[in-house]
Design a protein around this motif. Structure first.
Motif, PDB file in Angstrom:
ATOM      1  N   LEU A   9      11.323  -0.691  -7.904  1.00  0.00           N
ATOM      2  CA  LEU A   9       9.869  -1.548  -7.421  1.00  0.00           C
ATOM      3  C   LEU A   9       9.646  -2.392  -8.716  1.00  0.00           C
ATOM      4  O   LEU A   9       8.593  -3.087  -8.621  1.00  0.00           O
ATOM      5  N   ALA A  10      10.358  -2.624  -9.453  1.00  0.00           N
ATOM      6  CA  ALA A  10       9.950  -3.157 -10.715  1.00  0.00           C
ATOM      7  C   ALA A  10      10.164  -4.955 -10.901  1.00  0.00           C
ATOM      8  O   ALA A  10       9.685  -5.397 -11.375  1.00  0.00           O
ATOM      9  N   ALA A  11      11.085  -4.999  -9.775  1.00  0.00           N
ATOM     10  CA  ALA A  11      11.373  -6.604  -9.982  1.00  0.00           C
ATOM     11  C   ALA A  11      10.259  -7.626  -9.332  1.00  0.00           C
ATOM     12  O   ALA A  11       9.402  -7.062  -8.359  1.00  0.00           O
ATOM     13  N   LEU A  34      14.760   5.367   4.492  1.00  0.00           N
ATOM     14  CA  LEU A  34      13.682   4.849   4.269  1.00  0.00           C
ATOM     15  C   LEU A  34      13.047   4.692   2.779  1.00  0.00           C
ATOM     16  O   LEU A  34      13.128   5.779   1.985  1.00  0.00           O
ATOM     17  N   ARG A  35      12.599   3.715   2.569  1.00  0.00           N
ATOM     18  CA  ARG A  35      11.925   3.772   1.097  1.00  0.00           C
ATOM     19  C   ARG A  35      11.258   2.450   0.838  1.00  0.00           C
ATOM     20  O   ARG A  35      10.949   1.309   1.829  1.00  0.00           O
ATOM     21  N   LEU A  36      10.147   2.559  -0.269  1.00  0.00           N
ATOM     22  CA  LEU A  36       9.284   1.570  -0.557  1.00  0.00           C
ATOM     23  C   LEU A  36      10.042   0.620  -1.447  1.00  0.00           C
ATOM     24  O   LEU A  36      10.289   0.996  -2.650  1.00  0.00           O
ATOM     25  N   ASP A  37      10.415  -0.657  -1.111  1.00  0.00           N
ATOM     26  CA  ASP A  37      11.210  -1.409  -1.812  1.00  0.00           C
ATOM     27  C   ASP A  37      10.696  -2.907  -2.142  1.00  0.00           C
ATOM     28  O   ASP A  37       9.572  -3.216  -1.840  1.00  0.00           O
ATOM     29  N   GLN A  38      11.312  -3.645  -2.770  1.00  0.00           N
ATOM     30  CA  GLN A  38      11.063  -4.870  -3.056  1.00  0.00           C
ATOM     31  C   GLN A  38      11.968  -5.891  -2.113  1.00  0.00           C
ATOM     32  O   GLN A  38      13.082  -5.836  -1.931  1.00  0.00           O
ATOM     33  N   THR A 341      -6.250  10.598  12.823  1.00  0.00           N
ATOM     34  CA  THR A 341      -6.799  11.645  11.965  1.00  0.00           C
ATOM     35  C   THR A 341      -6.285  11.622  10.699  1.00  0.00           C
ATOM     36  O   THR A 341      -6.601  12.499   9.993  1.00  0.00           O
ATOM     37  N   ARG A 342      -5.440  10.728  10.257  1.00  0.00           N
ATOM     38  CA  ARG A 342      -4.946  10.630   8.987  1.00  0.00           C
ATOM     39  C   ARG A 342      -4.740   9.088   8.608  1.00  0.00           C
ATOM     40  O   ARG A 342      -3.889   8.396   9.315  1.00  0.00           O
ATOM     41  N   THR A 343      -5.287   8.881   7.390  1.00  0.00           N
ATOM     42  CA  THR A 343      -4.729   7.527   6.708  1.00  0.00           C
ATOM     43  C   THR A 343      -4.243   7.531   5.422  1.00  0.00           C
ATOM     44  O   THR A 343      -4.813   8.373   4.624  1.00  0.00           O
ATOM     45  N   VAL A 344      -2.955   7.338   5.079  1.00  0.00           N
ATOM     46  CA  VAL A 344      -2.288   7.614   4.037  1.00  0.00           C
ATOM     47  C   VAL A 344      -1.915   6.304   3.150  1.00  0.00           C
ATOM     48  O   VAL A 344      -1.422   5.212   4.068  1.00  0.00           O
ATOM     49  N   PRO A 345      -2.380   6.175   2.023  1.00  0.00           N
ATOM     50  CA  PRO A 345      -1.773   5.121   1.171  1.00  0.00           C
ATOM     51  C   PRO A 345      -0.321   5.063   1.147  1.00  0.00           C
ATOM     52  O   PRO A 345       0.455   5.837   0.974  1.00  0.00           O
ATOM     53  N   TRP A 346      -0.043   3.701   1.289  1.00  0.00           N
ATOM     54  CA  TRP A 346       1.713   3.520   1.410  1.00  0.00           C
ATOM     55  C   TRP A 346       2.395   3.960   0.447  1.00  0.00           C
ATOM     56  O   TRP A 346       3.605   3.958   0.732  1.00  0.00           O
ATOM     57  N   ASP A 347       1.918   4.182  -0.716  1.00  0.00           N
ATOM     58  CA  ASP A 347       2.678   4.650  -2.043  1.00  0.00           C
ATOM     59  C   ASP A 347       2.956   6.069  -1.657  1.00  0.00           C
ATOM     60  O   ASP A 347       3.801   6.559  -2.460  1.00  0.00           O
ATOM     61  N   ARG A 348       2.423   6.704  -0.716  1.00  0.00           N
ATOM     62  CA  ARG A 348       2.739   8.124  -0.371  1.00  0.00           C
ATOM     63  C   ARG A 348       3.074   8.162   1.220  1.00  0.00           C
ATOM     64  O   ARG A 348       2.860   8.825   1.718  1.00  0.00           O
ATOM     65  N   TYR A 349       4.213   7.159   1.379  1.00  0.00           N
ATOM     66  CA  TYR A 349       4.409   6.980   2.790  1.00  0.00           C
ATOM     67  C   TYR A 349       5.180   8.321   3.437  1.00  0.00           C
ATOM     68  O   TYR A 349       5.077   8.452   4.574  1.00  0.00           O
TER      69      TYR A 349
END
Length: 371
Positions: A9-11, A34-38, A341-349
């Motif tokens: 995610l640094a780019a 599945l991943r959190l990407d740029q 019932t749950r709200t999760v920050p997306w960096d903890r997807y």
């Protein structure tokens, strides 16, 4: 690379020198992708409205895309941005769009066939006859689980700001808004005075179907297997009756049955346990290959002699978004809030996709709504 970095995610720019942003991506058909990407920032060719994403709701369709190879990336790409249930805030809006900066909005999931079939040309893309429609986060279009997205004004619905973060419930509510509309259209083929509705499944769609039934003044019964957790209380808070036994065991003969599980035996139950002139709406998508004993001759006999109707309903068009917005505005805010019932920050997807016994609706928080 179609604007996607290979890893990390640094780019801040992609290999073509374009600015990037974060997005939740998946490669349909590839396990554990599945991943959190740029990804590349949306370009103006994608639409005149620029929207920042506030939240994305998760449902079984997302799980199918991630785990079961369902889903289709945009043409020429091998990665799909996830997320179809959505809530955002307008960042840029030309004067002629009718939108203003700061508007709370939801992007419409399905878009018409590019060479419109008669239904798509009439704005009924939820009834597309060719199957060449596209769906954000599902089929041929990137989804909303990204920091920003663009669309043309006709693909966006403005919400009353008072709805706040509950606006993320709009898209699943459109599914049952359409289902109820179709039920009522069919009902008016003859004398129409329904009294009792049975809803199978107390997930988000089932509970929202029950909400719309209660708003219509009907005697609502909801069936689910669980005996603990928030579901029974949510049903009772609507003034409805909760059942954890099977539909036949209850001896309930309903005028309207809305099936929201897709479970084969439950589908069979709703098709064989109803009142004369009953209407059965199937909204749950069943897996392929399950076998359930069913006397088709008896089913046919009952359908014909009872003037009954069984039909399927999926997705929604623009008027269903408007109907859903009205239903949410008329609902109790606290009841709606209990659905999430749950709200999760997306960096903890990854946590959002962990199944927990008390889950009803899980939401990824991309950015605070300000409410």
């Amino acid at each position: 690379m179609n604007g996607y970095t290979s890893r990390g995610l640094a780019a801040s720019v992609d290999r073509g020198g374009r600015p990037t942003m974060r997005a939740l991506t998946v490669r349909p058909g590839v396990r554990a992708s599945l991943r959190l990407d740029q990804v590349a920032e949306p370009g103006p060719e994608e639409g005149s409205l620029l929207v920042e994403t506030l939240a994305v709701g998760l449902c079984g369709t997302d799980v199918e895309v991630i785990d079961d190879g369902y889903g289709e990336p945009p043409p020429g790409e091998d990665v799909l941005i996830l997320g179809h249930e959505n809530l955002g805030r307008v960042l840029e809006a030309p004067d002629e769009t009718g939108f203003s900066v700061g508007d709370l909005v939801v992007g419409i999931v399905r878009r018409p066939d590019p060479e419109p079939c008669p239904a798509c040309a009439a704005g009924e893309w939820d009834m597309c006859r060719t199957g060449r429609y596209s769906e954000h986060g599902i089929k041929g279009l990137h989804g909303f689980a990204r920091e920003r997205w663009r669309a043309e004004p006709d693909a966006v619905v403005r919400l009353d700001s008072s709805l706040g973060d509950l606006g993320v419930l709009l898209e699943p509510t459109t599914i049952v808004a359409k289902a109820w509309e179709q039920v009522e259209r069919i009902g008016h083929r003859s004398f129409w005075s329904p009294q009792t509705v049975a809803v199978t499944g107390a997930g988000p769609v089932g509970l929202l179907a029950a909400l719309l039934g209660a708003q219509r003044g009907l005697d609502v019964h909801v069936f689910d297997r669980v005996t603990r957790g928030p579901k029974p209380d949510l049903v009772r808070a609507l003034g409805a009756t909760y059942h954890h036994d099977s539909l036949p065991a209850s001896f309930l003969r309903a005028d309207v049955l809305i099936e929201c599980t897709g479970a084969g035996q439950v589908v069979a139950d709703v098709m064989t346990h109803r009142a004369p002139d009953a209407i059965v709406c199937l909204t749950g998508v069943s897996g392929v290959g399950s076998r359930v004993p069913l006397d088709l001759g008896a089913v046919n006999r009952q359908l014909v002699l009872g003037n009954d109707v069984v039909f399927g309903s999926v997705n929604a068009n623009r008027r269903h978004y408007d109907q859903a917005a009205q239903a949410l505005a008329a609902a109790d805010d606290e009841w709606l809030r209990r659905l999430i019932t749950r709200t999760v920050p997306w960096d903890r997807y990854h946590e959002a996709f962990e199944r927990r016994a008390d889950d009803v609706k899980v939401v990824l928080r991309i950015r605070e709504t300000g409410r």
